[in-house]
Scaffold this motif. Structure first.
Motif, PDB file in Angstrom:
ATOM      1  N   ALA A 106       8.109  12.875  -1.161  1.00  0.00           N
ATOM      2  CA  ALA A 106       6.804  12.334  -0.763  1.00  0.00           C
ATOM      3  C   ALA A 106       6.560  10.918  -1.298  1.00  0.00           C
ATOM      4  N   PRO A 107       6.743  10.648  -2.598  1.00  0.00           N
ATOM      5  CA  PRO A 107       6.522   9.267  -3.064  1.00  0.00           C
ATOM      6  C   PRO A 107       7.495   8.268  -2.444  1.00  0.00           C
ATOM      7  N   ALA A 108       8.730   8.728  -2.188  1.00  0.00           N
ATOM      8  CA  ALA A 108       9.703   7.818  -1.575  1.00  0.00           C
ATOM      9  C   ALA A 108       9.261   7.417  -0.176  1.00  0.00           C
ATOM     10  N   PHE A 109       8.769   8.379   0.597  1.00  0.00           N
ATOM     11  CA  PHE A 109       8.295   8.033   1.942  1.00  0.00           C
ATOM     12  C   PHE A 109       6.975   7.283   1.879  1.00  0.00           C
ATOM     13  N   GLY A 110       6.204   7.479   0.813  1.00  0.00           N
ATOM     14  CA  GLY A 110       5.036   6.630   0.612  1.00  0.00           C
ATOM     15  C   GLY A 110       5.437   5.181   0.451  1.00  0.00           C
ATOM     16  N   MET A 111       6.521   4.939  -0.290  1.00  0.00           N
ATOM     17  CA  MET A 111       7.023   3.577  -0.442  1.00  0.00           C
ATOM     18  C   MET A 111       7.583   3.043   0.874  1.00  0.00           C
ATOM     19  N   ILE A 112       8.241   3.919   1.647  1.00  0.00           N
ATOM     20  CA  ILE A 112       8.740   3.495   2.956  1.00  0.00           C
ATOM     21  C   ILE A 112       7.576   3.074   3.856  1.00  0.00           C
ATOM     22  N   GLY A 113       6.499   3.870   3.826  1.00  0.00           N
ATOM     23  CA  GLY A 113       5.318   3.506   4.617  1.00  0.00           C
ATOM     24  C   GLY A 113       4.725   2.183   4.170  1.00  0.00           C
ATOM     25  N   THR A 114       4.748   1.939   2.860  1.00  0.00           N
ATOM     26  CA  THR A 114       4.262   0.658   2.352  1.00  0.00           C
ATOM     27  C   THR A 114       5.088  -0.499   2.903  1.00  0.00           C
ATOM     28  N   LEU A 115       6.391  -0.339   2.917  1.00  0.00           N
ATOM     29  CA  LEU A 115       7.259  -1.384   3.461  1.00  0.00           C
ATOM     30  C   LEU A 115       7.031  -1.588   4.952  1.00  0.00           C
ATOM     31  N   THR A 152       1.368   5.192   0.194  1.00  0.00           N
ATOM     32  CA  THR A 152       1.640   5.351  -1.234  1.00  0.00           C
ATOM     33  C   THR A 152       0.661   6.343  -1.858  1.00  0.00           C
ATOM     34  N   LEU A 153      -0.612   6.247  -1.467  1.00  0.00           N
ATOM     35  CA  LEU A 153      -1.618   7.182  -1.973  1.00  0.00           C
ATOM     36  C   LEU A 153      -1.311   8.613  -1.545  1.00  0.00           C
ATOM     37  N   TYR A 154      -1.020   8.814  -0.265  1.00  0.00           N
ATOM     38  CA  TYR A 154      -0.730  10.159   0.230  1.00  0.00           C
ATOM     39  C   TYR A 154       0.510  10.749  -0.454  1.00  0.00           C
TER      40      TYR A 154
END
Length: 255
Positions: free
Chosen positions: A151-160, A187-189
């Motif tokens: 989840a946090p990794a895909f939050g970072m992907i979404g940020t990018l 990132t929040l999610y």
């Protein structure tokens, strides 16, 4: 229901919602593309990590154990097994058919005794069921751990993704806001999904795994001692070794 799990999740979500309402409106923190990236990506990565045949069952078992309160004290099991040994001594194995038992593992072992199965069959069958149950529980723990890591990794992907969209459309000010929303909300999610749900459940399942392993091993040894017609006093003394020092001392004082 496991109230500690429910209360903890509700309290954590309430703190976040209160902070949101104090600083603005809830609608500012809802973004469908961000949810798709975190939830969809996290679930997809979890499916890649684990075989499809077992992931659904493991997720169900993990959720059931994590959200339900199945608290059976080893001390109560020792007392119940001792009482059943006394029933067998007075009325024989068939006397166990009239005994009410809450624990399903103990109930199955008692039924084996009442039906007259051999010692080796009883031990092998109960140990096999224990091992398979603990394996499903451990797999459920790994599934939640995988989702919590993803989840946090895909939050970072979404940020990018959001930053790329924003930088690619700097000439259109109307796109900057939505792009920044994706960049920040994913990132929040991801952080909320990981740290409020998945990883706490992993720790909960880890603690319950140890309890389940201890209780089921205690039950198997108790059932085998009853099947071998050991006296209630001997069975009690043997099973007391499973208890922590404080509970052990309390049972000895009561005796």
């Amino acid at each position: 229901m496991d109230l500690a799990t429910i209360i903890g999740m509700v309290a954590g979500a309430a703190v976040v919602f209160v902070a949101i309402f104090i600083g603005g409106s809830l609608s500012q923190f809802i973004d469908v593309p961000s949810l798709l990236i975190v939830l969809g990506g996290g679930l997809a990565a979890t499916l890649i990590r684990f075989p499809l045949s077992g992931i659904v069952g493991a997720f169900i078992v993990g959720s059931k154990v994590g959200f339900t309160h199945k608290k059976i004290e080893p001390r109560d099991l020792v007392e119940q097994i001792t009482e059943m040994a006394d029933v067998v001594r007075k009325s024989g194995p068939l006397g166990l058919e009239n005994v009410e038992i809450d624990d399903p593992t103990l109930a199955k072992g008692v039924q084996y005794i009442a039906d007259g199965y051999e010692t080796d069959f009883i031990r092998e069958s109960m140990e096999r069921e224990r091992d398979l149950y603990l394996e499903r529980l451990a797999e459920g723990k790994r599934v939640f751990k995988g989702l919590g890591d993803s989840a946090p990794a895909f939050g970072m992907i979404g940020t990018l993704v959001g930053l790329v969209q924003m930088l690619a459309n700097m000439d259109d000010p109307s796109t900057i806001g939505p792009s920044m929303a994706i960049a920040l909300l994913t990132t929040l999610y991801g952080a909320l999904l990981s740290n409020l749900i998945c990883l706490p459940l992993v720790d909960k399942l880890d603690a319950k795994f140890d309890v389940e392993e201890l209780n089921q091993t205690l039950v198997i040894d108790g059932v085998m001692q009853i099947r071998e017609s050991k006296s209630p006093a001997i069975i009690r003394e043997m099973l007391i070794a499973y208890l922590p020092e404080k509970a052990r001392q309390g049972m000895e004082d009561a005796a």
